[in-house]
Design a protein around this motif. Structure first.
Motif, PDB file in Angstrom:
ATOM      1  N   GLU A 207      15.678  31.144   0.411  1.00 42.61           N
ATOM      2  CA  GLU A 207      15.955  32.036   1.163  1.00 42.61           C
ATOM      3  C   GLU A 207      14.979  31.165   2.861  1.00 42.61           C
ATOM      4  N   GLU A 208      13.617  32.102   2.422  1.00 38.05           N
ATOM      5  CA  GLU A 208      13.197  31.461   3.692  1.00 38.05           C
ATOM      6  C   GLU A 208      12.782  29.990   3.732  1.00 38.05           C
ATOM      7  N   PHE A 211      15.739  28.149   5.867  1.00 34.77           N
ATOM      8  CA  PHE A 211      15.829  28.808   7.417  1.00 34.77           C
ATOM      9  C   PHE A 211      14.525  28.115   8.378  1.00 34.77           C
ATOM     10  N   SER A 246      15.565  29.758  16.973  1.00 36.07           N
ATOM     11  CA  SER A 246      15.539  31.197  16.953  1.00 36.07           C
ATOM     12  C   SER A 246      17.476  31.059  15.881  1.00 36.07           C
ATOM     13  N   ILE A 247      17.028  32.122  15.180  1.00 35.01           N
ATOM     14  CA  ILE A 247      17.577  31.510  13.823  1.00 35.01           C
ATOM     15  C   ILE A 247      18.684  32.633  13.723  1.00 35.01           C
ATOM     16  N   LEU A 248      20.349  31.922  13.374  1.00 29.08           N
ATOM     17  CA  LEU A 248      20.624  34.212  13.283  1.00 29.08           C
ATOM     18  C   LEU A 248      22.139  33.511  11.722  1.00 29.08           C
ATOM     19  N   ILE A 249      21.759  34.415  11.637  1.00 28.35           N
ATOM     20  CA  ILE A 249      21.981  34.718  10.010  1.00 28.35           C
ATOM     21  C   ILE A 249      23.689  35.870   9.857  1.00 28.35           C
ATOM     22  N   GLY A 250      24.794  35.333   9.097  1.00 27.58           N
ATOM     23  CA  GLY A 250      25.375  35.867   9.539  1.00 27.58           C
ATOM     24  C   GLY A 250      26.558  35.279   9.648  1.00 27.58           C
TER      25      GLY A 250
ATOM     26  N   LYS B 125      21.995  39.594  11.619  1.00 31.46           N
ATOM     27  CA  LYS B 125      21.260  39.253  11.994  1.00 31.46           C
ATOM     28  C   LYS B 125      19.852  38.310  12.541  1.00 31.46           C
ATOM     29  N   LYS B 127      16.587  35.384  13.612  1.00 30.42           N
ATOM     30  CA  LYS B 127      15.302  35.197  13.470  1.00 30.42           C
ATOM     31  C   LYS B 127      14.895  35.380  14.941  1.00 30.42           C
TER      32      LYS B 127
END
Lengths: 284, 152
Positions: A207-208, A211, A246-250, B125, B127
């Motif tokens: 997952e890392e 991203f 910046s990263i958005l997850i959802g 969420k 980062k």
């Protein structure tokens, strides 16, 4: 060229006259004068002016309240405050609801005209530049998908959009400097995973890794586009800069930039769709 | 990141919120965030670049966002986070980040800020930084705004 139509909202006939005089013999034309907030709103609905000048103290309501009402009807309305009062708190509250500029009475004709010209010119110039800038982003998007992953693009589509809904993973890079905005790359987690495998040339991705890779990929597209634009602008004063990703997850999250009109470019590929959105809010 | 980096943001909130009509603005808890910011419902992202690079995420509940927007619009009732309320809350974060940027500049650090992106949704969420970030709670008339500051 057609005259730019102005509605004056001010309870003082003296101030109305001063403003009319200030705008006489210019490209502006006073299409209406209102002495109260409610009359201002009524005339706004009737006349659809290009610009509104607003006094802060009106007999029936606060001038900012009247701005708020008009901006509820038409959020793009250009309203300027012309008032005896002008302090930091007024500017902050006014800016928050979308007022474009603040002038203190008595306002000199040349200052008012210069201020209004700036608002009108900024809007026209920015629209032309931004449409042109978009082409660089599209080119960088297309080229880097192919160069970095070898994935072929089946089709590219482009549409204007306001609010955006993420497909699962969205990377946002802010644009600042002489033009302000942001670029967003958005894709589903499944597509992001396959894309990352192609980017890294391995089948085992965490997952890392996803991203990091997708955010770096976005950074590269943004960097390439902005470098080209900066070369074009030459003068350092007009340089455009990028903020870190910046990263958005959802899933089903909505991304809104109130003052921004943006374009979504969809790259359809064999592994699925990648969405790039580029939006600007106008220059400094 | 250096803990001192949060001070300009705290000072900015302390300075701006009273101008918008808030009476009592205090600093709440401060903690270290490890990887992700868990959204409370509404998150506004602002990017920072030049001599300070990073992101700040203002995190708040929808109820809080509506209450702040209402206050900013002179107490007008805000029943939903509509276009105007979205614009008001975005502008608040723009003012606060801009004010913080001015404070950094007074300390000799140039900072440029991006326009805010407002993110709305259930259970997402984000980062803000490649490493750890700092979480500062600010409380204005019992409304909680969480600042997540990630500076590279």
């Amino acid at each position: 060229m057609d005259k730019i139509r102005v509605l004056i909202v001010d309870d003082s006939p003296f101030s109305q006259k001063l403003l009319k005089d200030a705008l006489a013999k210019s490209k502006y034309e006073v299409c209406g004068c209102a002495g109260t907030g409610s009359d201002g709103i009524r005339q706004y609905r009737e006349l659809h002016p290009d610009l509104v000048t607003m006094d802060l103290t009106l007999p029936d309501m606060d001038g900012l309240e009247c701005c708020h009402e008009i901006l509820t009807i038409a959020p793009d309305t250009k309203i300027v405050i012309v008032s005896a009062m002008k302090d930091e708190a007024i500017i902050n509250r006014g800016t928050a609801i979308g007022v474009k500029a603040f002038f203190q009475k008595p306002v000199k004709s040349e200052d008012l005209l210069a201020g209004l010209d700036h608002i009108i010119a900024a809007q026209q110039g920015d629209e032309a530049d931004q449409q042109h800038f978009l082409e660089y982003f599209i080119a960088a998007f297309q080229k880097n998908i192919m160069d970095m992953t070898g994935i072929s693009i089946l089709s590219m589509d482009n549409s204007t959009s306001q609010a955006l809904t993420s497909h699962g993973l969205a990377v946002i890079v802010g644009i600042t400097g002489s033009q302000q905005g942001r670029i967003m790359l958005d894709l589903s987690m499944d597509v992001a995973k396959i894309f990352t495998k192609k980017l890294l040339g391995t089948d085992a991705v965490s997952e890392e890794d996803i991203f990091n890779s997708i955010s770096e990929f976005t950074n590269i597209i943004a960097g390439h586009s902005v470098s080209q634009i900066n070369n074009l602008l030459k003068d350092r004063e007009y340089e455009i800069r990028l903020t870190p990703p910046s990263i958005l997850i959802g899933e089903s999250i909505t991304i809104i930039n109130p003052k921004m009109t943006s374009n979504t470019v969809i790259a359809q590929t064999v592994i699925g769709s990648l969405y790039m959105n580029v939006g600007f809010v106008g220059g400094k | 990141m250096d803990v001192k980096m949060i001070n300009p943001f705290i000072d900015a909130i302390m300075n701006i919120m009273p101008q918008l009509g808030f009476q009592n603005v205090v600093k709440g808890k401060i903690s270290v965030g490890q990887q992700f910011v868990e959204s409370k419902g509404i998150t506004i992202l602002v990017g920072l670049t030049d001599q300070i690079r990073g992101n700040i995420a203002y995190n708040l509940t929808e109820q809080t966002a509506m209450a702040i927007a209402s206050k900013m619009m002179m107490g007008m009732p805000v029943a939903a986070l509509d276009d105007l309320a979205q614009s008001a809350i975005s502008e608040l974060t723009n003012m606060v980040t801009g004010n913080a940027a001015t404070r950094f500049e007074q300390d000799g650090l140039r900072v440029d800020i991006s326009p805010p992106s407002l993110v709305v949704g259930e259970a997402f969420k984000l980062k803000v930084s490649s490493s750890k970030f700092l979480v500062v709670e600010m409380i204005a008339d019992s409304l909680v705004i969480e600042l997540n500051i990630g500076i590279d």
